[in-house]
Design an enzyme around this catalytic site. Structure first.
Site, PDB file in Angstrom:
ATOM      1  N   PRO A  93       0.800  -1.229   0.000  1.00 28.48           N
ATOM      2  CA  PRO A  93       0.000   0.000   0.000  1.00 28.48           C
ATOM      3  C   PRO A  93       0.833   1.281   0.000  1.00 28.48           C
ATOM      4  CG  PRO A  93       0.022  -0.994   2.186  1.00 28.48           C
ATOM      5  CD  PRO A  93       0.666  -1.985   1.251  1.00 28.48           C
ATOM      6  N   ASN A  94       0.323   2.250  -0.692  1.00 28.38           N
ATOM      7  CA  ASN A  94       0.867   3.609  -0.790  1.00 28.38           C
ATOM      8  C   ASN A  94       2.120   3.708  -1.667  1.00 28.38           C
ATOM      9  OD1 ASN A  94      -1.091   4.842   1.007  1.00 28.38           O
ATOM     10  ND2 ASN A  94      -0.090   3.673   2.621  1.00 28.38           N
ATOM     11  N   ARG A 119       5.694  10.837  -2.431  1.00 33.36           N
ATOM     12  CA  ARG A 119       5.432  10.436  -1.036  1.00 33.36           C
ATOM     13  C   ARG A 119       6.712  10.508  -0.199  1.00 33.36           C
ATOM     14  NH1 ARG A 119       4.814   4.283   1.098  1.00 33.36           N
ATOM     15  NH2 ARG A 119       4.342   4.808   3.257  1.00 33.36           N
ATOM     16  N   TYR A 122      11.651   7.799   0.959  1.00 34.26           N
ATOM     17  CA  TYR A 122      11.435   6.850  -0.140  1.00 34.26           C
ATOM     18  C   TYR A 122      12.043   7.278  -1.469  1.00 34.26           C
ATOM     19  CZ  TYR A 122       8.187   5.279   3.436  1.00 34.26           C
ATOM     20  OH  TYR A 122       7.651   4.861   4.629  1.00 34.26           O
ATOM     21  N   ASN A 153       7.864  -5.758  -1.566  1.00 40.99           N
ATOM     22  CA  ASN A 153       7.910  -4.696  -0.567  1.00 40.99           C
ATOM     23  C   ASN A 153       6.502  -4.626   0.013  1.00 40.99           C
ATOM     24  OD1 ASN A 153       7.964  -2.444   1.013  1.00 40.99           O
ATOM     25  ND2 ASN A 153       8.967  -1.120  -0.500  1.00 40.99           N
ATOM     26  N   ALA A 200       3.462  -1.007   4.564  1.00 37.03           N
ATOM     27  CA  ALA A 200       2.980  -1.004   5.960  1.00 37.03           C
ATOM     28  C   ALA A 200       2.549  -2.394   6.433  1.00 37.03           C
ATOM     29  CB  ALA A 200       1.840  -0.007   6.116  1.00 37.03           C
ATOM     30  N   ASP A 243       1.255 -15.620   5.819  1.00 38.44           N
ATOM     31  CA  ASP A 243       0.747 -16.980   5.660  1.00 38.44           C
ATOM     32  C   ASP A 243       0.602 -17.350   4.179  1.00 38.44           C
ATOM     33  OD1 ASP A 243       0.693 -17.365   8.369  1.00 38.44           O
ATOM     34  OD2 ASP A 243      -1.486 -17.225   8.587  1.00 38.44           O
ATOM     35  N   GLU A 257      12.625  -9.802   0.486  1.00 38.17           N
ATOM     36  CA  GLU A 257      11.890  -8.653   1.055  1.00 38.17           C
ATOM     37  C   GLU A 257      12.722  -7.393   0.813  1.00 38.17           C
ATOM     38  OE1 GLU A 257      11.142  -9.230   5.262  1.00 38.17           O
ATOM     39  OE2 GLU A 257      10.672  -7.112   5.559  1.00 38.17           O
ATOM     40  N   HIS A 277      12.862  -3.058   1.182  1.00 38.91           N
ATOM     41  CA  HIS A 277      12.334  -1.773   1.664  1.00 38.91           C
ATOM     42  C   HIS A 277      13.219  -0.656   1.135  1.00 38.91           C
ATOM     43  CE1 HIS A 277       9.646  -3.873   4.344  1.00 38.91           C
ATOM     44  NE2 HIS A 277      10.665  -4.646   4.660  1.00 38.91           N
ATOM     45  N   ARG A 324      14.231   3.607  11.838  1.00 43.97           N
ATOM     46  CA  ARG A 324      13.023   4.436  11.912  1.00 43.97           C
ATOM     47  C   ARG A 324      12.253   4.141  13.205  1.00 43.97           C
ATOM     48  NH1 ARG A 324       9.953   4.549   6.389  1.00 43.97           N
ATOM     49  NH2 ARG A 324       8.959   6.292   7.497  1.00 43.97           N
TER      50      ARG A 324
HETATM   51  C1  DQA Z   1       8.576   0.664   3.428  1.00 42.59           C
HETATM   52  C2  DQA Z   1       8.720   0.883   4.923  1.00 42.59           C
HETATM   53  C3  DQA Z   1       7.392   0.715   5.643  1.00 42.59           C
HETATM   54  O1  DQA Z   1       7.542   0.914   7.042  1.00 42.59           O
HETATM   55  C4  DQA Z   1       6.380   1.711   5.126  1.00 42.59           C
HETATM   56  O2  DQA Z   1       5.114   1.527   5.738  1.00 42.59           O
HETATM   57  C5  DQA Z   1       6.278   1.723   3.655  1.00 42.59           C
HETATM   58  C6  DQA Z   1       7.478   1.533   2.831  1.00 42.59           C
HETATM   59  C7  DQA Z   1       9.870   0.992   2.657  1.00 42.59           C
HETATM   60  O3  DQA Z   1       9.937   0.640   1.488  1.00 42.59           O
HETATM   61  O4  DQA Z   1      10.769   1.610   3.206  1.00 42.59           O
HETATM   62  O5  DQA Z   1       5.223   1.979   3.101  1.00 42.59           O
HETATM   63  O6  DQA Z   1       8.264  -0.697   3.192  1.00 42.59           O
END
Ligand code: DQA
Length: 163
Positions: free
Chosen positions: A26-27, A34, A39, A91, A94, A104, A115, A117, A124
Site C-alpha cells: 500500500p501507498n 510520497r 522513499y 515490498n 505497511a 501466511d 523482502e 524496503h 526508523r
Molecule cells: C517501506 C517501509 C514501511 O515501514 C512503510 O510503511 C512503507 C514503505 C519501505 O519501502 O521503506 O510503506 O516498506
C-alpha cells in the site's frame, strides 16, 4: 517464448521463460511524491521499468503488481503459485509490520522471496523495526532505495540460473 532445437535439429516444445513477480504494497503507488526523505524521488513506474529492462535482458518474464488492498495481494500470491512463478520480490510496505495473512500466503505457497524496503526500517520508528516476513525471506534489503529492487533481482537471476 523460446523454441529449443534438439540435437537432431528438430524444434522441440516451446520453453517457458522463468517467471518472476514483483509485489508492491500500500501507498507505494505514490512513490515520487510520497515522503521523498524516506522513499526517494523515483516513481513506481520508473522502478518497474528498470526491473523490466533488466529482466528482458536476462530473458526472464517479470511482472510488477501494486495494490492498496490486502486481500487482492494475497490472491495475487495464490495465483502466482498456479502460474509457476519461481520467485517473488516483495515490498509489503505497511503490511510488513502487521500482516500475518500475507505472511501466511507466502508460507503456504512456498514461493521463495526477497523482502525489499526503500528506507532502512531499522533506523526508523520502533513499530517499523519488526517485520512479519523476514524470517521466511531468502534475504532482506532495506535502506538502499530503488537500487534495492535491482539488487534483489540480480540475486534471483543468479539463483534461477544456478538451480
Ligand atoms: C517501506 C517501509 C514501511 O515501514 C512503510 O510503511 C512503507 C514503505 C519501505 O519501502 O521503506 O510503506 O516498506
Amino acid at each position: 517464448m523460446m523454441k529449443k532445437k534438439t540435437t537432431s535439429g528438430k524444434t522441440s516444445a516451446p520453453v517457458q521463460r522463468p517467471r518472476l513477480l514483483v509485489l508492491h504494497g500500500p501507498n507505494l503507488n505514490l512513490l515520487g511524491s510520497r515522503e521523498p526523505q524516506h522513499y526517494g524521488m523515483a516513481t513506481l513506474e520508473e522502478i518497474n521499468r528498470a526491473l523490466a529492462r533488466r529482466a528482458e535482458a536476462a530473458d526472464v518474464h517479470l511482472e510488477s503488481f501494486q495494490t492498496n488492498h490486502e486481500g487482492i495481494l494475497i490472491e495475487r500470491i495464490h495465483i502466482a503459485q498456479q502460474e509457476g512463478v519461481r520467485c517473488i520480490i516483495i515490498n509489503p510496505a505497511a503490511w510488513t509490520h502487521t500482516s500475518i495473512a500475507l505472511r501466511d500466503a507466502l508460507a503456504a505457497t512456498k514461493i521463495p522471496f526477497v523482502e525489499v524496503h526503500l528506507s532502512n526500517i531499522h533506523a526508523r520508528e520502533a513499530f517499523r523495526q519488526h517485520s512479519c516476513f523476514s524470517d521466511l525471506a531468502l534475504g532482506v534489503i532495506t535502506g538502499l532505495g530503488q537500487q534495492g529492487y535491482l539488487l534483489a533481482l540480480e540475486y534471483l537471476l543468479n539463483l534461477i540460473n544456478t538451480d
